[in-house]
Design a protein around this motif. Structure first.
Motif, PDB file in Angstrom:
ATOM      1  N   GLU A 171       0.842  -1.209   0.000  1.00 52.90           N
ATOM      2  CA  GLU A 171       0.000   0.000   0.000  1.00 52.90           C
ATOM      3  C   GLU A 171       0.867   1.246   0.000  1.00 52.90           C
ATOM      4  OE1 GLU A 171      -2.645   1.929   0.378  1.00 52.90           O
ATOM      5  OE2 GLU A 171      -4.343   0.572   0.255  1.00 52.90           O
ATOM      6  N   ASP A 172       0.302   2.353  -0.514  1.00 50.34           N
ATOM      7  CA  ASP A 172       1.024   3.627  -0.447  1.00 50.34           C
ATOM      8  C   ASP A 172       0.546   4.512   0.693  1.00 50.34           C
ATOM      9  OD1 ASP A 172      -0.739   6.146  -2.018  1.00 50.34           O
ATOM     10  OD2 ASP A 172      -1.464   4.075  -2.104  1.00 50.34           O
ATOM     11  N   LEU A 173      -0.549   4.137   1.362  1.00 50.02           N
ATOM     12  CA  LEU A 173      -1.052   4.903   2.503  1.00 50.02           C
ATOM     13  C   LEU A 173      -0.921   4.074   3.775  1.00 50.02           C
ATOM     14  CD1 LEU A 173      -4.325   6.478   1.038  1.00 50.02           C
ATOM     15  CD2 LEU A 173      -2.113   7.603   1.389  1.00 50.02           C
ATOM     16  N   ALA A 174      -0.170   4.588   4.724  1.00 48.86           N
ATOM     17  CA  ALA A 174       0.066   3.843   5.956  1.00 48.86           C
ATOM     18  C   ALA A 174      -1.231   3.546   6.697  1.00 48.86           C
ATOM     19  CB  ALA A 174       1.024   4.612   6.864  1.00 48.86           C
ATOM     20  N   ARG A 175      -2.186   4.470   6.652  1.00 46.13           N
ATOM     21  CA  ARG A 175      -3.433   4.241   7.382  1.00 46.13           C
ATOM     22  C   ARG A 175      -4.200   3.031   6.831  1.00 46.13           C
ATOM     23  NH1 ARG A 175      -8.137   8.730   5.947  1.00 46.13           N
ATOM     24  NH2 ARG A 175      -8.515   8.104   3.798  1.00 46.13           N
ATOM     25  N   ASN A 176      -3.962   2.689   5.568  1.00 44.70           N
ATOM     26  CA  ASN A 176      -4.647   1.537   4.983  1.00 44.70           C
ATOM     27  C   ASN A 176      -3.970   0.212   5.317  1.00 44.70           C
ATOM     28  OD1 ASN A 176      -6.510   3.260   3.854  1.00 44.70           O
ATOM     29  ND2 ASN A 176      -5.677   3.146   1.779  1.00 44.70           N
ATOM     30  N   LEU A 177      -2.890   0.268   6.095  1.00 37.86           N
ATOM     31  CA  LEU A 177      -2.208  -0.953   6.515  1.00 37.86           C
ATOM     32  C   LEU A 177      -2.489  -1.315   7.970  1.00 37.86           C
ATOM     33  CD1 LEU A 177       1.266  -0.453   4.784  1.00 37.86           C
ATOM     34  CD2 LEU A 177      -0.549  -2.060   4.128  1.00 37.86           C
ATOM     35  N   LEU A 189       4.813  -0.703   3.009  1.00 34.56           N
ATOM     36  CA  LEU A 189       4.441   0.649   2.604  1.00 34.56           C
ATOM     37  C   LEU A 189       5.318   1.059   1.421  1.00 34.56           C
ATOM     38  CD1 LEU A 189       2.773   3.229   3.274  1.00 34.56           C
ATOM     39  CD2 LEU A 189       4.721   3.971   4.667  1.00 34.56           C
ATOM     40  N   VAL A 190       4.662   1.462   0.331  1.00 31.24           N
ATOM     41  CA  VAL A 190       5.366   1.900  -0.873  1.00 31.24           C
ATOM     42  C   VAL A 190       5.411   3.424  -0.869  1.00 31.24           C
ATOM     43  CG1 VAL A 190       5.444   1.813  -3.391  1.00 31.24           C
ATOM     44  CG2 VAL A 190       4.554  -0.147  -2.098  1.00 31.24           C
ATOM     45  N   VAL A 191       6.608   3.996  -0.838  1.00 27.28           N
ATOM     46  CA  VAL A 191       6.779   5.442  -0.701  1.00 27.28           C
ATOM     47  C   VAL A 191       7.436   6.020  -1.951  1.00 27.28           C
ATOM     48  CG1 VAL A 191       6.970   5.245   1.807  1.00 27.28           C
ATOM     49  CG2 VAL A 191       9.045   5.206   0.404  1.00 27.28           C
ATOM     50  N   PRO A 192       7.348   7.347  -2.150  1.00 21.85           N
ATOM     51  CA  PRO A 192       8.035   7.969  -3.292  1.00 21.85           C
ATOM     52  C   PRO A 192       9.534   7.748  -3.218  1.00 21.85           C
ATOM     53  CG  PRO A 192       6.439   9.484  -2.301  1.00 21.85           C
ATOM     54  CD  PRO A 192       6.565   8.311  -1.364  1.00 21.85           C
ATOM     55  N   ALA A 211       4.132   1.275  13.781  1.00 21.93           N
ATOM     56  CA  ALA A 211       4.288  -0.110  14.240  1.00 21.93           C
ATOM     57  C   ALA A 211       3.583  -1.100  13.320  1.00 21.93           C
ATOM     58  CB  ALA A 211       3.739  -0.237  15.662  1.00 21.93           C
ATOM     59  N   HIS A 212       2.563  -0.638  12.608  1.00 26.10           N
ATOM     60  CA  HIS A 212       1.813  -1.559  11.743  1.00 26.10           C
ATOM     61  C   HIS A 212       2.424  -1.670  10.344  1.00 26.10           C
ATOM     62  CE1 HIS A 212      -0.008   2.462  11.097  1.00 26.10           C
ATOM     63  NE2 HIS A 212      -0.086   2.069   9.852  1.00 26.10           N
ATOM     64  N   VAL A 213       3.558  -1.029  10.132  1.00 22.68           N
ATOM     65  CA  VAL A 213       4.275  -1.132   8.849  1.00 22.68           C
ATOM     66  C   VAL A 213       5.499  -2.017   9.042  1.00 22.68           C
ATOM     67  CG1 VAL A 213       5.556   0.137   7.095  1.00 22.68           C
ATOM     68  CG2 VAL A 213       3.459   1.123   8.057  1.00 22.68           C
ATOM     69  N   ASP A 214       5.476  -3.190   8.418  1.00 28.82           N
ATOM     70  CA  ASP A 214       6.584  -4.139   8.573  1.00 28.82           C
ATOM     71  C   ASP A 214       7.773  -3.781   7.692  1.00 28.82           C
ATOM     72  OD1 ASP A 214       5.432  -6.047  10.458  1.00 28.82           O
ATOM     73  OD2 ASP A 214       4.059  -6.602   8.839  1.00 28.82           O
ATOM     74  N   HIS A 215       7.496  -3.302   6.490  1.00 28.02           N
ATOM     75  CA  HIS A 215       8.567  -3.000   5.547  1.00 28.02           C
ATOM     76  C   HIS A 215       8.215  -1.735   4.773  1.00 28.02           C
ATOM     77  CE1 HIS A 215      10.227  -7.090   6.134  1.00 28.02           C
ATOM     78  NE2 HIS A 215       8.957  -7.473   6.160  1.00 28.02           N
ATOM     79  N   VAL A 216       9.246  -1.039   4.314  1.00 28.28           N
ATOM     80  CA  VAL A 216       9.072   0.175   3.510  1.00 28.28           C
ATOM     81  C   VAL A 216       9.957   0.059   2.281  1.00 28.28           C
ATOM     82  CG1 VAL A 216       9.300   2.690   3.434  1.00 28.28           C
ATOM     83  CG2 VAL A 216       8.608   1.565   5.563  1.00 28.28           C
ATOM     84  N   THR A 217       9.415   0.452   1.108  1.00 27.65           N
ATOM     85  CA  THR A 217      10.228   0.450  -0.102  1.00 27.65           C
ATOM     86  C   THR A 217       9.860   1.628  -0.981  1.00 27.65           C
ATOM     87  OG1 THR A 217      10.912  -0.823  -2.051  1.00 27.65           O
ATOM     88  CG2 THR A 217       8.613  -1.038  -1.376  1.00 27.65           C
ATOM     89  N   ASP A 218      10.865   2.160  -1.691  1.00 23.32           N
ATOM     90  CA  ASP A 218      10.604   3.179  -2.703  1.00 23.32           C
ATOM     91  C   ASP A 218      10.835   2.610  -4.099  1.00 23.32           C
ATOM     92  OD1 ASP A 218      13.339   2.975  -2.894  1.00 23.32           O
ATOM     93  OD2 ASP A 218      13.767   5.077  -2.437  1.00 23.32           O
ATOM     94  N   ASP A 219      10.975   1.284  -4.168  1.00 18.54           N
ATOM     95  CA  ASP A 219      11.205   0.593  -5.437  1.00 18.54           C
ATOM     96  C   ASP A 219      10.507  -0.761  -5.368  1.00 18.54           C
ATOM     97  OD1 ASP A 219      12.142  -0.623  -7.740  1.00 18.54           O
ATOM     98  OD2 ASP A 219      14.219  -0.800  -7.051  1.00 18.54           O
ATOM     99  N   LEU A 220       9.240  -0.791  -5.752  1.00 22.25           N
ATOM    100  CA  LEU A 220       8.456  -2.018  -5.608  1.00 22.25           C
ATOM    101  C   LEU A 220       9.032  -3.153  -6.436  1.00 22.25           C
ATOM    102  CD1 LEU A 220       5.988  -3.486  -4.471  1.00 22.25           C
ATOM    103  CD2 LEU A 220       4.668  -2.622  -6.431  1.00 22.25           C
ATOM    104  N   ALA A 221       9.379  -2.887  -7.684  1.00 23.51           N
ATOM    105  CA  ALA A 221       9.925  -3.948  -8.532  1.00 23.51           C
ATOM    106  C   ALA A 221      11.196  -4.532  -7.938  1.00 23.51           C
ATOM    107  CB  ALA A 221      10.188  -3.415  -9.942  1.00 23.51           C
TER     108      ALA A 221
END
Length: 231
Positions: A171-177, A189-192, A211-221
């Motif tokens: 997801e790109d919105l943390a609240r939706n996770l 969480l997918v970020v710019p 705390a509800h975001v396990d991983h963050v990436t700015d490069d989904l592929a």
């Protein structure tokens, strides 16, 4: 500190659409955003400035502006969706790297979006990902109750027989996770990528340390390719 959930057990991969399967800086959603303002302006016969305030208020309160317009002003979802998704999809370019990474993921790949199937189809066609997903759960399937409503995720899980303990959500919105994580899903969480300008509200870019975001990436592929099968 609690360790983030991993991908060793994942057999279902769930993706949001907008600003997740394509880069934030494409700013495709900005077109939809402006169409929403126009719709609110015309429907309520208010100034563009007032329409903008109403739009953002409903987005925060109801999850989508559409839900607010339906609840408070009797708008029909079909009319709304047809209007706001009448945009130019040409800024989207094929992404074979992402397609290859998705193909290598073991198990099902599903889309869970607050948009419509028609919008999903148009986006995936431009990205060259039309045959990479097993099913789409859109705002219509959700009975027009958008994420982050808990019942929407529960309906999605039930409809597609997804075990949340064996699923990952991108997801790109943390609240939706928040709810997916509470239900047991591994969350990403997918970020710019930070190299180009994005048109987003400040709150939409928050939450990478939540705390509800396990991983963050700015490069989904790249992130998916790095999994090369869950580890």
């Amino acid at each position: 500190m609690k360790q983030p959930r991993t991908f060793t057990h994942i057999d279902t991969w769930v993706f949001d659409l907008d600003n997740t399967l394509y880069p934030h800086h494409v700013n495709l959603w900005q077109q939809v955003d402006l169409r929403i303002t126009e719709f609110v302006c015309n429907w309520l016969n208010v100034t563009p400035e007032d329409a903008r305030k109403i739009q953002k208020d409903y987005y925060q309160r109801f999850g989508t502006t559409m839900r607010g317009m339906m609840t408070l002003h009797g708008v029909h979802a079909d009319d709304y969706l047809a209007y706001v998704h009448r945009i130019d999809h040409s800024p989207l370019e094929p992404n074979p790297e992402l397609g290859a990474a998705i193909t290598k993921l073991p198990g099902r790949k599903l889309i869970l979006t607050n948009g419509s199937v028609d919008h999903v189809d148009a986006v995936l066609a431009r990205l060259g990902l039309g045959d990479h997903f097993d099913a789409v759960f859109d705002i219509i399937a959700a009975n027009f109750e958008p994420k982050p409503a808990r019942q929407t995720y529960e309906k999605f899980l039930s409809n597609h027989a997804v075990d949340p303990a064996h699923a990952a959500m991108f997801e790109d919105l943390a609240r939706n996770l928040v709810v997916p994580h509470d239900l047991g899903m591994t969350t990403v969480l997918v970020v710019p990528d930070g190299t180009q300008e994005v048109v987003r509200e400040d709150w939409e870019l928050e939450g990478r340390d939540a705390a509800h975001v396990d991983h963050v990436t700015d490069d989904l592929a790249g992130f998916l390719a790095g999994l090369s099968g869950p580890k």
